[in-house]
Every structure is written in C-alpha cells, then in structure tokens.
Motif scaffolding. Structure first.
Motif, PDB file in Angstrom:
ATOM      1  N   VAL A  60       4.254  -7.869   2.780  1.00 36.09           N
ATOM      2  CA  VAL A  60       5.052  -7.786   4.007  1.00 36.09           C
ATOM      3  C   VAL A  60       5.844  -6.486   4.065  1.00 36.09           C
ATOM      4  O   VAL A  60       5.903  -5.826   5.108  1.00 36.09           O
ATOM      5  CB  VAL A  60       5.994  -9.015   4.100  1.00 36.09           C
ATOM      6  CG1 VAL A  60       7.004  -8.839   5.232  1.00 36.09           C
ATOM      7  CG2 VAL A  60       5.188 -10.286   4.323  1.00 36.09           C
ATOM      8  N   THR A 105       3.531  -3.623   4.838  1.00 28.43           N
ATOM      9  CA  THR A 105       3.124  -3.667   6.249  1.00 28.43           C
ATOM     10  C   THR A 105       4.239  -3.147   7.145  1.00 28.43           C
ATOM     11  O   THR A 105       3.988  -2.422   8.122  1.00 28.43           O
ATOM     12  CB  THR A 105       2.750  -5.109   6.649  1.00 28.43           C
ATOM     13  OG1 THR A 105       1.737  -5.599   5.756  1.00 28.43           O
ATOM     14  CG2 THR A 105       2.205  -5.152   8.073  1.00 28.43           C
ATOM     15  N   ALA A 143       3.703  -8.094  10.078  1.00 31.79           N
ATOM     16  CA  ALA A 143       4.478  -8.468   8.893  1.00 31.79           C
ATOM     17  C   ALA A 143       5.081  -9.857   9.061  1.00 31.79           C
ATOM     18  O   ALA A 143       5.057 -10.683   8.134  1.00 31.79           O
ATOM     19  CB  ALA A 143       5.571  -7.433   8.635  1.00 31.79           C
TER      20      ALA A 143
END
Length: 448
Positions: free
Chosen positions: A76, A79, A88
């Motif tokens: 995450v 991203t 994300a």
C-alpha cells in the motif's frame, strides 16, 4: 507538526515518527507479560506452565495478522508513493476483509483440534492437570482470534495511514483492558476460576484492540486510508503474502522453536524448565518488540521512498537506522543483565529452585539482545523494499534453521546451559547473514 511519509528524515524526525510504534509494540508485549505475571503468582505454577505450553501455537495461528499487516503496508505504501491513492485504498480494504475471513476459519479449526495439539506439545511429559488447563485457556483465547489478527494487522496500517499515535492509543486501550480485568478476575475469582479469568481478560483486550481501528477506518477520517468497497485482486493478496512471508515465517518459526525448546526443557529440567523458559520468553518479547516497533514505524517510509525512487533518502534511512539499532542493542544488554534477578523474582520468586534456574538462564540469554535487532530490522527493511524473498530467507534462517540446529546440538555439549546459549548462537548467525544480504543487494536498491 505532522510528519509525512514523503518528508526528509533526520534522527529526531525518525525517532518522533517511530516512537508511537515502538511504545505500541512494547506495551503489547508488556500486557502479555502482566497476564503471565498474574497467572504465575495467583493461579499457580501448573497454570503458568499450561499457558506457556499452548501459547506458541496460539501465536502461530494469529501470525496471519502480522503477514497481512507488514506485507500489505509495504504494498500500500509503495502504491501511494507511485501516486495511486485510490488503488492503495482498494488494496487496503481487500486485505482487511481477507484477513478476517482467514482468521475465522483458522480459529474454528483450532478450537476443534486443540486437545490433540496440546497433547502433542506436551510430548507425554506433562500432567493431565496442565494439559486440561492449556486446552481451556487456549479455547477461550481462540474466541477472540479475529480481533487479535486485526489488532496486529493495524499496527502496521496505522503507520502507513500517517496515524501512528492512533495506533498507540488503540494498543493502550487494549492493554489497559487486559491489565484491569486481570487485576479484577485473577485476583478476586476463586482458585479454580483464576485461569479462566486470565483468558477472558486477554480475549476482551483483543476485542478492544481489533474493534477500535475497524470503527475508525470504516468512517470518514483524516488519514490516508479508509475501508470501503473493493475488488478482488489475486495480485494484491499474493504480493502481500510474499512481502509478509518473512514476518509470517519469523513468527511461525519462533513459536515452532518455542515448542521445541519446551520439549528439550521437559527432557533436561522437567516442568520447571518450561516455567523458566516462559519467563525468558516474556521478557524477550518486550526487548524484541522495541526493535519490531521501530521496524514497523520506519518500513512505510522506506516503502514510500522506494516507490518514489528517492535513493538518497533510502541511503539515509539505512545508515541512521543501523546506528539507532546498535545503540539500542547495547542498552538492552545492560538492562537485561541488571534486571535478571528482580524480573525473575517477580514471576517465580515463590520457588527457590525455579528462581535459580531462571536467573542462571536469564544471564546467559540476555546476550541475545545484543544481536537480535540487526536481523529484525534487515528483514523488515527488505519487506519494505517489496523484496519478500530476501526478507523471508533472513527470517526463516534466523527463527527456524539456526535456532533448531543450535537447540538440538548445544545441549549435547553443555546440558541445560546449552539451551540458553543456543539463542545467542542463532542470533549471531542471523545478524551476520543480514549484513551479507545488505552488502550484496546494495547495487540493486542503491542504498549504499
């Protein structure tokens, strides 16, 4: 002033940003220690031995939370560093829902088969009383497993959301619940219900630790993350599992090794050995938690700058972190040696023979604190770089291969002391391996 993942991090900013995660992890370990402290002093040695017998297995099934938390936060944060915040958040939601479903399944299966599992862990060398207590304690805790998985998972995601202080608040609320209920239930209930009281206190604290972040992230908030609709992504789940495989392997292996230690200790020292090892493990959890908390705190920063291709910042993060880990390691060795006797007395001061065994083991075991931080940080560093394979190799060798080899061989040379020395040998080999990987991967990630 709010600290962002995209900031430049000097020593002061790194410590301010990671401190909530360090305190959060240490406090999580402390309230587990308090649980053992109450059980040992008020429920008795059999109950204390029972929870130390079954606890490693309970931690194995709960490790899903660490895997999805550390592996997911790496994906995450990377991203987000690439500039796609909507994707994300989709990944974040998918990983939370998947972890809950998996924990429910694992909890149900474990509840059904816990008695034969406890029998296997006892190796036919524990009394029926200890075995029954282990099953009773374990089944109560399994009822709170999904919430405990969420609690561990959100320890990483609170940092990724740039809200580490909220993670600390959640952990304090959970730990406070455990300590308060321990004091109420373990002390006040009749002797035959004290172990049940301790288990209920722990399960209730896990519920608090899991429900607070769920309520926060499901509603509109000021963090970078929010739970909502998502689409299934085999890539996201697979990448998370690979990224988090090191933490998964580390926790599974650590608890598998704890089972092996218990079996060896039953052979060399009887049930007293399991009780003594329980004390060392409780204290070791606290020391390791400080390193783990720092790694959890700094990992999203590493992941963000890796995604943004900011190699200058990566070099600075590695250099500063290495120095901070070294200073912390020296401090922990000194603290461990100084507190060996008083900490052992807190747990087993009621039994002179058990106290002597625990203190002797503690003074040897404490030297492992000088080494463990380097491997923990290196593994987390590679996870943050989305290099789950390297991270997993370090964790697998550190927590399983090196430990198993040492605990099987060294007792043949030095008896009971060989069991305590085995931890030091394994941590030394893991620290050396970590620096080898950091050196040989330097050109690929450009952090040197």
């Amino acid at each position: 002033m709010r600290i962002r993942l995209s900031d430049h991090f000097n020593y002061g900013r790194m410590l301010r940003f990671t401190l909530p995660s360090i305190v959060m992890m240490v406090f999580t370990s402390v309230y587990g220690v308090v649980d053992g402290l109450f059980v040992s002093n008020f429920a008795g040695k059999d109950a204390f031995t029972a929870i130390n017998l079954i606890f490693p297995y309970l931690m194995i099934v709960a490790t899903v939370g660490f895997m999805f938390g550390t592996g997911g936060s790496a994906l995450v944060s990377k991203t987000m560093g690439e500039g796609d915040k909507e994707k994300a958040n989709g990944y974040f939601s998918l990983l939370v829902y998947t972890a809950v479903a998996l924990s429910v399944l694992l909890g149900a299966l474990s509840f059904v088969f816990l008695h034969p599992i406890a029998e296997f862990l006892g190796g036919g060398q524990v009394s029926e009383s200890v075995l029954d207590k282990a099953v009773l304690y374990g089944r109560i805790l399994l009822c709170g497993l999904p919430f405990y998985v969420l609690q561990m998972m959100f320890q990483s995601f609170f940092v990724t959301a740039e809200k580490p202080k909220l993670g600390l608040v959640s952990t304090l609320a959970s730990g406070g619940t455990n300590i308060a209920l321990d004091a109420l239930l373990v002390i006040l209930l009749p002797q035959e219900y004290k172990l049940i009281g301790a288990a209920v206190a722990t399960a209730a604290s896990q519920f608090v630790g899991g429900i607070i972040p769920i309520c926060y992230f499901f509603r509109k908030n000021k963090s970078l993350l929010r739970l909502g609709k998502t689409k299934f992504s085999g890539f996201a789940i697979g990448k998370t599992c690979v990224n988090g495989s090191s933490e998964f392997m580390s926790n599974v292996s650590m608890n598998v090794v704890a089972m092996l230690y218990n079996m060896q200790l039953l052979r060399y020292a009887g049930e007293n050995g399991v009780a003594a090892y329980g004390v060392l493990m409780y204290v070791s959890f606290i020391f390791a938690a400080a390193f783990l908390g720092y790694t959890i705190g700094v990992a999203p920063v590493v992941g963000y700058h890796f995604g943004a291709r900011n190699h200058f910042e990566l070099r600075g993060l590695l250099k500063k972190s290495s120095l901070l880990v070294a200073i912390g390691s020296l401090a922990m060795l000194g603290i461990g040696e100084a507190l060996a006797l008083p900490l052992s007395k807190m747990f087993v001061g009621y039994d002179e023979a058990l106290l002597k065994m625990t203190v002797d083991g503690f003074r040897i075991f404490a030297f492992s604190f000088l080494l463990m931080g380097f491997a923990i940080f290196a593994s987390g560093f590679f996870t943050a770089l989305n290099d789950g394979v390297t991270s997993a190799i370090i964790s697998f060798l550190r927590t399983l291969v090196f430990q198993v080899a040492a605990v099987m061989l060294l007792p043949l040379l030095w008896g009971l002391d060989g069991i305590w020395y085995s931890v030091i040998v394994a941590e030394f080999m893991a620290a050396a391996l970590s620096w080898v990987f950091l050196f040989f991967k330097r050109k690929k990630y450009r952090y040197f």
